[in-house]
Design a protein around this motif. Structure first.
Motif, short mmCIF file in Angstrom:
data_model
loop_
_atom_site.label_atom_id
_atom_site.label_comp_id
_atom_site.label_asym_id
_atom_site.label_seq_id
_atom_site.Cartn_x
_atom_site.Cartn_y
_atom_site.Cartn_z
N LEU A 1 0.83 -1.22 0.00
CA LEU A 1 0.00 0.00 0.00
C LEU A 1 0.86 1.26 0.00
O LEU A 1 0.55 2.23 -0.67
CB LEU A 1 -0.94 0.02 1.22
CG LEU A 1 -2.10 -0.97 1.22
CD1 LEU A 1 -2.86 -0.91 2.54
CD2 LEU A 1 -3.05 -0.71 0.07
N LYS A 2 1.97 1.22 0.75
CA LYS A 2 2.87 2.37 0.83
C LYS A 2 3.61 2.63 -0.48
O LYS A 2 4.00 3.76 -0.78
CB LYS A 2 3.91 2.15 1.94
CG LYS A 2 3.50 2.67 3.28
CD LYS A 2 3.32 4.15 3.23
CE LYS A 2 3.29 4.85 4.54
NZ LYS A 2 2.64 6.14 4.45
N SER A 3 3.82 1.57 -1.28
CA SER A 3 4.64 1.73 -2.48
C SER A 3 3.83 1.83 -3.77
O SER A 3 4.40 1.75 -4.86
CB SER A 3 5.64 0.57 -2.58
OG SER A 3 4.96 -0.66 -2.65
N THR A 4 2.52 2.06 -3.69
CA THR A 4 1.71 2.14 -4.93
C THR A 4 2.12 3.31 -5.82
O THR A 4 2.08 3.18 -7.04
CB THR A 4 0.19 2.19 -4.64
OG1 THR A 4 -0.06 3.24 -3.71
CG2 THR A 4 -0.34 0.87 -4.15
N ASN A 5 2.51 4.45 -5.22
CA ASN A 5 2.97 5.59 -6.04
C ASN A 5 4.18 5.20 -6.88
O ASN A 5 4.25 5.47 -8.07
CB ASN A 5 3.35 6.78 -5.16
CG ASN A 5 2.15 7.59 -4.74
OD1 ASN A 5 1.16 7.64 -5.46
ND2 ASN A 5 2.23 8.20 -3.58
N TRP A 6 5.15 4.56 -6.22
CA TRP A 6 6.38 4.12 -6.88
C TRP A 6 6.06 3.10 -7.97
O TRP A 6 6.58 3.18 -9.09
CB TRP A 6 7.32 3.53 -5.83
CG TRP A 6 8.60 3.01 -6.39
CD1 TRP A 6 9.71 3.73 -6.72
CD2 TRP A 6 8.90 1.65 -6.73
NE1 TRP A 6 10.69 2.90 -7.22
CE2 TRP A 6 10.21 1.61 -7.24
CE3 TRP A 6 8.18 0.46 -6.65
CZ2 TRP A 6 10.82 0.44 -7.67
CZ3 TRP A 6 8.78 -0.71 -7.07
CH2 TRP A 6 10.09 -0.72 -7.58
N LEU A 7 5.19 2.14 -7.65
CA LEU A 7 4.81 1.10 -8.62
C LEU A 7 4.11 1.72 -9.83
O LEU A 7 4.34 1.31 -10.97
CB LEU A 7 3.90 0.06 -7.96
CG LEU A 7 4.58 -0.86 -6.95
CD1 LEU A 7 3.54 -1.58 -6.11
CD2 LEU A 7 5.48 -1.85 -7.64
N GLU A 8 3.27 2.72 -9.57
CA GLU A 8 2.56 3.38 -10.66
C GLU A 8 3.54 4.07 -11.61
O GLU A 8 3.41 3.99 -12.83
CB GLU A 8 1.57 4.41 -10.08
CG GLU A 8 0.71 5.07 -11.15
CD GLU A 8 -0.25 6.09 -10.56
OE1 GLU A 8 -1.16 6.50 -11.30
OE2 GLU A 8 -0.10 6.48 -9.39
#
Length: 194
Positions: A150-157
């Motif tokens: 959940l914390k890394s969704t920005n990075w994954l996006e």
């Protein structure tokens, strides 16, 4: 009581049922609708639901006269609707302009995405085979993974880009539909047998 093999088994089973990696496109989609997802609150809410269900799940359902199968079917219908949204590009769950990011973090992320009917039903099923302590440890390990994703969704996006996300969203939409149908069929079959 404490058994590493049991903890490993429970952790893997719950990881595949929760399927947080498969939920990434859905989480990104929700974040775009509401602006922000509170990872900590979603994880804590899901954790409380899962641990409560581990301790008193069957009693809660029977209090309302609801069978495990009924609960599973209700969850399967919600998962089916989420999957249809992802594949067809339609909006069934309209964002409430009055809703806070806290309520969006809890519904639909904490429930039914993380601690959905499939997860909660699995927890009840695991109680027949594994000790409660080992199931609780397996739940906590999965919550750690959920929080990190959940914390890394920005990075994954950013890494996947728009096209990658669209492809991923449709693939996981089909997987969600399949999971929903599997839960639905399993609940119907169990209901017929019982």
């Amino acid at each position: 009581m404490f058994n590493l093999k049991e903890i490993f088994s429970v952790t893997l089973i719950l990881f595949s049922v929760i399927d947080i990696l498969g939920s990434i496109p859905l989480i990104i989609n929700l974040r775009k609708k509401v602006g922000h997802v509170q990872s900590g609150k979603a994880t804590i809410a899901a954790g409380i639901l899962m641990l409560l269900f581990l301790l008193i799940g069957k009693s809660i359902l029977s209090l309302f006269g609801i069978g495990v199968e009924d609960f599973a079917i209700a969850g399967a219908l919600i998962i089916f609707a989420l999957g249809a949204e992802m594949i067809l590009g339609i909006e069934l769950f309209k964002p409430d302009p009055e809703a806070s990011t806290t309520s969006t973090s809890i519904v639909p992320i904490a429930f039914p995405m993380i601690a959905g009917a499939g997860t909660l039903t699995t927890i009840l099923t695991l109680k027949a085979e594994y000790s409660q302590l080992n199931i609780a440890i397996g739940i906590i390990i999965n919550l750690g993974v959920v929080y990190l994703v959940l914390k890394s969704t920005n990075w994954l996006e950013r890494k996947l880009g728009k096209t990658g996300l669209d492809v991923l969203r449709r693939i996981f939409g089909i997987i969600l539909l399949s999971i929903a149908i599997k839960i639905f069929k399993g609940a119907l079959y169990t209901g017929e047998m019982g």
